[in-house]
Enzyme design. Sequence first.
Site, PDB file in Angstrom:
ATOM      1  N   LYS A  85       0.866  -1.190   0.000  1.00 11.58           N
ATOM      2  CA  LYS A  85       0.000   0.000   0.000  1.00 11.58           C
ATOM      3  C   LYS A  85       0.896   1.230   0.000  1.00 11.58           C
ATOM      4  O   LYS A  85       1.924   1.246   0.676  1.00 11.58           O
ATOM      5  CB  LYS A  85      -0.882  -0.043   1.257  1.00 11.58           C
ATOM      6  CG  LYS A  85      -1.884   1.109   1.364  1.00 11.58           C
ATOM      7  CD  LYS A  85      -2.757   0.950   2.613  1.00 11.58           C
ATOM      8  CE  LYS A  85      -3.823   2.034   2.708  1.00 11.58           C
ATOM      9  NZ  LYS A  85      -4.666   1.901   3.907  1.00 11.58           N
ATOM     10  N   SER A 160      -9.706   1.971   3.212  1.00 14.00           N
ATOM     11  CA  SER A 160      -8.822   2.712   2.344  1.00 14.00           C
ATOM     12  C   SER A 160      -7.825   1.832   1.585  1.00 14.00           C
ATOM     13  O   SER A 160      -7.265   2.272   0.583  1.00 14.00           O
ATOM     14  CB  SER A 160      -8.045   3.749   3.154  1.00 14.00           C
ATOM     15  OG  SER A 160      -7.160   3.103   4.061  1.00 14.00           O
ATOM     16  N   SER A 184      -9.863  -0.412   7.427  1.00  7.97           N
ATOM     17  CA  SER A 184      -9.315  -0.323   6.068  1.00  7.97           C
ATOM     18  C   SER A 184      -8.664  -1.580   5.509  1.00  7.97           C
ATOM     19  O   SER A 184      -8.343  -1.611   4.323  1.00  7.97           O
ATOM     20  CB  SER A 184      -8.320   0.823   5.984  1.00  7.97           C
ATOM     21  OG  SER A 184      -9.016   2.013   5.796  1.00  7.97           O
TER      22      SER A 184
HETATM   23  N1  GLN Z   1     -13.218   4.306   6.660  1.00  8.80           N
HETATM   24  C1  GLN Z   1     -12.525   4.728   7.839  1.00  8.80           C
HETATM   25  C2  GLN Z   1     -12.101   6.171   7.696  1.00  8.80           C
HETATM   26  O1  GLN Z   1     -12.426   6.741   6.718  1.00  8.80           O
HETATM   27  C3  GLN Z   1     -11.349   3.834   8.111  1.00  8.80           C
HETATM   28  C4  GLN Z   1     -10.115   4.196   7.364  1.00  8.80           C
HETATM   29  C5  GLN Z   1      -8.931   3.359   7.741  1.00  8.80           C
HETATM   30  O2  GLN Z   1      -9.037   2.355   8.436  1.00  8.80           O
HETATM   31  N2  GLN Z   1      -7.766   3.819   7.325  1.00  8.80           N
HETATM   32  O3  GLN Z   1     -11.476   6.729   8.539  1.00  8.80           O
END
Ligand code: GLN
Length: 506
Positions: A85, A160, A184
Amino acid sequence: MSTPTPTAPLHELTLTQQSQLLASGQTSSVALTRHALARIEAHTALGAFLHVGAEQALADAAASDARRAAGQTLGALDGLPIAHKDIFVTQGMPTTAASKMLKGYQSPFDATVVAKFKAAGAVSVGKLNCDEFAMGGANENSAYGVTRNPWATDRIPGGSSGASAVAVAARLVSGTTGTDTGGSIRQPAALTGITGIKPTYGRCSRYGMIAFASSLDQAGPMARTAEDCALMLQAMSGFDERDATSAQQAVPDFLAALHTTRQGATAAQPLAGLRVGIPQEFFGDGVSADVLATTRAALAQLQKMGATLVDISLPRTELSIPVYYIIAPAEASSNLSRFDGVKFGHRAAQYDDLTDMYRKTRAEGFGPEVKRRIMIGAYVLSHGYYDAYYLQAQKLRRMIADDFQAAFKVCDVIAGPVSPSVARKIGSQTDPVAEYLADVFTLPASLAGLPGMSLPCGFSESGDHGPLPIGLQLIGNYWQEAGLLHTAHAFQQATDWHKQTPTGLS
Ligand code: GLN
């Protein structure tokens, strides 16, 4: 585990199977890497990769083959193509966090997780798209374009770590890294039909992982099976003196744990004696009918395998949303203050004075969701509001963690949905708050710092869409990743949801 036939296309193989082929001399790391690079090239329309380092990858693959030929000691992932990532900093490849702010940024060092993969012999083929600074759940917040779900290319892959999931689901590479702050790893794994685990907070080093919310961020593996996740997690885990929050905690043998036999277990009932907690709050009104039915069928499968289902309550589940969306932006507003146009990254071309330079740099460099979170974070931390929001959220965070401890008195693992619905269409959600609400089932474990995973447990098919994957979430107590992986592996021995390939994918 099935031994692959030499005729099976290399991309259909799991990391474990690819590793077996390497060991038996039926393929080489160069062949695997070339194959992965060709598939990445053929599927650029998915928008998964932000950078492909073909030349370096092939050199690393040739070095792995040479180590093997010379009979040298090999790492657990030796010769296996993987991808990171773009939140992990990498030497020799750009790192952007999918933000314009870091366009073209070259890190002078590798993140610890990246270095550990190198030490284990893995071949990194490139960097994967994600939501900007890991903020989002649809991969729509990237400054470099959307990533498409291979099951339906007009749909989101989740986020994400959306592209980390897509690269595995589309069989570009068989394993990737992700990060999980509030879901995420688990949510994109669920929406693309792959397997992913967020370990206990502190299990993997955060050094070189671009910080979003430091008290929540964790790295983890994304792959097709629990077995491959175990293989990768083994390589990623461990104390790191460069991350003060990484834990001095012994790392168990995750692979061996997959094959341990529970006391009282039989071939037909490998999960005999396992108490699976079912939180009533995870099966309420907000969950779509297809997700409810599929999750319930997966619970019945666990029961068939010998597990006992226990009703539990996590009463503050809904409160996880406001608590997370106060704490995470608060930490983000502080972490992202370093992007000021001075030390690294983007700097506005024209400005009047220093303050104007900061203002223009940040206005140009950050996307709308990142700006929204910086503003929310600065607000909840500001004098006069701190007690009402941030302090209150911290207190509730503790209570959420305590609720889990009460639950773990009567169960060994908690199971439920990952996401309240299947992958939605790209561009179909414009209300940020509605988007936040969809994180309700992944946020509680994140706030408590507990390990959680997602594994494929079925599909939704309806008149207006083809099969769309659904994930089962398993949450364990602190440091119980081995138990989660054992349960998931047993489930995958008895089911074949994880073996399904996106329909229509060439
Ligand atoms: N969807 C969550 C957010 O927008 C989680 C994101 C994540 O785990 N990086 O913060």
